[in-house]
Design a protein around this motif. Structure first.
Motif, mmCIF file in Angstrom:
data_model
loop_
_atom_site.group_PDB
_atom_site.id
_atom_site.type_symbol
_atom_site.label_atom_id
_atom_site.label_comp_id
_atom_site.label_asym_id
_atom_site.label_seq_id
_atom_site.Cartn_x
_atom_site.Cartn_y
_atom_site.Cartn_z
ATOM 1 N N THR A 178 0.829 -1.205 0.000
ATOM 2 C CA THR A 178 0.000 0.000 0.000
ATOM 3 C C THR A 178 0.867 1.259 0.000
ATOM 4 N N VAL A 179 0.514 2.224 -0.850
ATOM 5 C CA VAL A 179 1.222 3.503 -0.884
ATOM 6 C C VAL A 179 0.237 4.606 -0.530
ATOM 7 N N THR A 180 0.617 5.460 0.406
ATOM 8 C CA THR A 180 -0.240 6.577 0.803
ATOM 9 C C THR A 180 0.474 7.907 0.576
ATOM 10 N N THR A 181 -0.277 8.972 0.665
ATOM 11 C CA THR A 181 0.292 10.319 0.549
ATOM 12 C C THR A 181 0.398 10.981 1.926
ATOM 13 N N THR A 182 0.289 10.203 2.973
ATOM 14 C CA THR A 182 0.194 10.760 4.326
ATOM 15 C C THR A 182 1.393 11.619 4.703
ATOM 16 N N VAL A 183 2.604 11.172 4.362
ATOM 17 C CA VAL A 183 3.794 11.953 4.728
ATOM 18 C C VAL A 183 3.707 13.357 4.146
ATOM 19 N N GLU A 184 3.392 13.446 2.869
ATOM 20 C CA GLU A 184 3.289 14.769 2.245
ATOM 21 C C GLU A 184 2.085 15.537 2.764
ATOM 22 N N ASP A 185 0.982 14.853 3.012
ATOM 23 C CA ASP A 185 -0.215 15.528 3.535
ATOM 24 C C ASP A 185 0.080 16.206 4.870
ATOM 25 N N VAL A 186 0.869 15.541 5.714
ATOM 26 C CA VAL A 186 1.139 16.070 7.054
ATOM 27 C C VAL A 186 2.283 17.068 7.048
ATOM 28 N N THR A 187 3.342 16.779 6.293
ATOM 29 C CA THR A 187 4.557 17.603 6.363
ATOM 30 C C THR A 187 4.672 18.636 5.251
ATOM 31 N N GLY A 188 3.918 18.453 4.173
ATOM 32 C CA GLY A 188 4.052 19.323 3.015
ATOM 33 C C GLY A 188 5.224 18.960 2.128
ATOM 34 N N LYS A 189 5.917 17.870 2.476
ATOM 35 C CA LYS A 189 7.069 17.414 1.698
ATOM 36 C C LYS A 189 6.858 15.964 1.276
ATOM 37 N N PRO A 190 7.214 15.616 0.035
ATOM 38 C CA PRO A 190 7.088 14.217 -0.380
ATOM 39 C C PRO A 190 8.075 13.354 0.389
ATOM 40 N N PRO A 191 7.730 12.100 0.625
ATOM 41 C CA PRO A 191 8.667 11.215 1.328
ATOM 42 C C PRO A 191 9.896 10.936 0.486
ATOM 43 N N ARG A 192 10.997 10.682 1.148
ATOM 44 C CA ARG A 192 12.235 10.359 0.456
ATOM 45 C C ARG A 192 12.107 9.042 -0.296
ATOM 46 N N SER A 193 12.731 8.974 -1.447
ATOM 47 C CA SER A 193 12.769 7.730 -2.213
ATOM 48 C C SER A 193 13.917 6.862 -1.716
ATOM 49 N N PHE A 194 13.911 5.600 -2.120
ATOM 50 C CA PHE A 194 15.023 4.729 -1.725
ATOM 51 C C PHE A 194 16.320 5.185 -2.373
ATOM 52 N N VAL A 195 16.245 5.750 -3.562
ATOM 53 C CA VAL A 195 17.452 6.269 -4.220
ATOM 54 C C VAL A 195 18.069 7.377 -3.370
ATOM 55 N N GLU A 196 17.235 8.248 -2.820
ATOM 56 C CA GLU A 196 17.738 9.309 -1.946
ATOM 57 C C GLU A 196 18.396 8.725 -0.704
ATOM 58 N N PHE A 197 17.754 7.712 -0.129
ATOM 59 C CA PHE A 197 18.342 7.042 1.030
ATOM 60 C C PHE A 197 19.691 6.433 0.672
ATOM 61 N N ALA A 198 19.759 5.714 -0.455
ATOM 62 C CA ALA A 198 21.006 5.065 -0.873
ATOM 63 C C ALA A 198 22.105 6.095 -1.085
ATOM 64 N N HIS A 199 21.743 7.260 -1.607
ATOM 65 C CA HIS A 199 22.728 8.332 -1.799
ATOM 66 C C HIS A 199 23.212 8.872 -0.460
ATOM 67 N N ASP A 200 22.271 9.137 0.448
ATOM 68 C CA ASP A 200 22.630 9.722 1.739
ATOM 69 C C ASP A 200 23.474 8.767 2.590
ATOM 70 N N PHE A 201 23.255 7.460 2.425
ATOM 71 C CA PHE A 201 23.946 6.479 3.245
ATOM 72 C C PHE A 201 24.969 5.671 2.435
ATOM 73 N N ARG A 202 25.408 6.230 1.314
ATOM 74 C CA ARG A 202 26.295 5.480 0.423
ATOM 75 C C ARG A 202 27.590 5.065 1.109
ATOM 76 N N ALA A 203 28.085 5.874 2.043
ATOM 77 C CA ALA A 203 29.322 5.526 2.731
ATOM 78 C C ALA A 203 29.159 4.246 3.555
ATOM 79 N N ALA A 204 27.952 4.017 4.061
ATOM 80 C CA ALA A 204 27.706 2.816 4.875
ATOM 81 C C ALA A 204 27.743 1.557 4.034
ATOM 82 N N PHE A 205 27.392 1.673 2.767
ATOM 83 C CA PHE A 205 27.322 0.489 1.913
ATOM 84 C C PHE A 205 28.526 0.350 0.986
ATOM 85 N N SER A 206 29.377 1.355 0.947
ATOM 86 C CA SER A 206 30.578 1.280 0.110
ATOM 87 C C SER A 206 31.645 0.447 0.806
ATOM 88 N N THR A 207 32.653 0.055 0.066
ATOM 89 C CA THR A 207 33.734 -0.758 0.620
ATOM 90 C C THR A 207 34.473 0.013 1.704
#
Length: 292
Positions: A262-291
């Motif tokens: 199920t996908v909802t719009t609740t995060v954006e409805d409450v915060t006014g901002k769209p939820p982060r995508s997994f690509v954004e997460f992977a970018h922000d935490f790339r150091a954790a998954f890199s060698t």
């Protein structure tokens, strides 16, 4: 939120609670942080003059009652344990006695007292008790956390791969930072809405798609392998207790059945901002998954 509002955050050293504390501090909102030991309290207290560490233990009603003194709003999350249901119910009962006006409870998508998943049953029991108490509430029901993938870092570093018994089932997973943003907005409201909020990321994605995003954002190829429940359990033996491994297998069977897409719009409805995508997460935490 009124000027005399007093916010207590449990789990302030954890993922959602820690992100919530930092978000409120970023906005200049003072918070009390419930901490179990003096050493951790000192570290949390040094984080900002706006943080007041309060020593309390979920298994000690007297200490919890003390932590709740004067509190008008609270965020409730407990460590995963066999006693989590009891701890959360007792905290809610103490909150009602203390006159807390708004209790935000971290629950889970799919919560049901009839669920075959033990974690979903316990969340349902907590929600039921909070309703009985008549306290103002917000139940946050997120799905699988992006940050949960950090537990697979070792395998990703060593083998450039991770596995789980989920096949190609999509899951509307979410970044815990977005859960915290929603909780912050709710705490800043003057009155609770007695709401059940299903929180998801912007799309339902497969674990294979997660692996692709990690590959694109880190310095090496990452692959995903669908595994049997037995192989998954064996990989966690010695890392997690048996009851928790069994619960995770139930969770993944729930995902595999397509019950978590199920996908909802609740995060954006409450915060006014769209939820982060997994690509954004992977970018922000790339150091954790890199060698390393």
């Amino acid at each position: 939120m009124t000027d005399d509002s007093k916010i207590l955050i449990t789990g302030a050293t954890g993922d959602t609670g820690g992100n919530l504390m930092r978000e409120l501090l970023r906005r200049g909102i003072p918070v009390d942080a419930m901490i179990r030991n003096q050493e951790t309290a000192a570290k949390v207290g040094a984080y900002s003059p706006l943080v007041t560490p309060v020593l309390a233990d979920f298994d000690n009603d007297k200490s919890v009652a003390g932590a709740l003194t004067g509190v008008t709003q609270a965020y409730l999350v407990t460590p995963s344990s066999l006693g989590a249901e009891k701890q959360q119910i007792r905290f809610a009962e103490q909150a009602a006695i203390a006159g807390v006006q708004h209790l935000i409870v971290l629950s889970q998508l799919g919560t049901s007292r009839e669920s075959p998943v033990r974690f979903l049953r316990y969340h349902a029991a907590v929600e039921h008790r909070v309703r009985e108490l008549g306290i103002g509430f917000s139940f946050l029901r997120p799905n699988l956390y992006f940050q949960g993938l950090l537990a697979f870092r070792h395998g990703i570093h060593e083998e450039q791969a991770f596995g789980a018994p989920i096949g190609n089932a999509p899951v509307s997973a979410i970044d815990t930072r977005d859960i915290a943003l929603v909780a912050a907005e709710l705490l800043l409201q003057k009155t609770p809405t007695n709401a059940e909020l299903t929180l998801t990321g912007p799309a339902a994605i497969t674990h294979g798609e997660m692996a692709l995003a990690l590959s694109q954002q880190s310095d090496h190829l990452v692959t995903f392998a669908d595994t049997s429940e037995e192989t998954f359990a064996d990989s966690l033996a010695g890392v997690l207790p048996t009851w928790q491994i069994e619960g995770l297998i139930e969770d993944y069977a729930h995902y595999r059945r397509g019950e978590a897409a199920t996908v909802t719009t609740t995060v954006e409805d409450v915060t006014g901002k769209p939820p982060r995508s997994f690509v954004e997460f992977a970018h922000d935490f790339r150091a954790a998954f890199s060698t390393p």
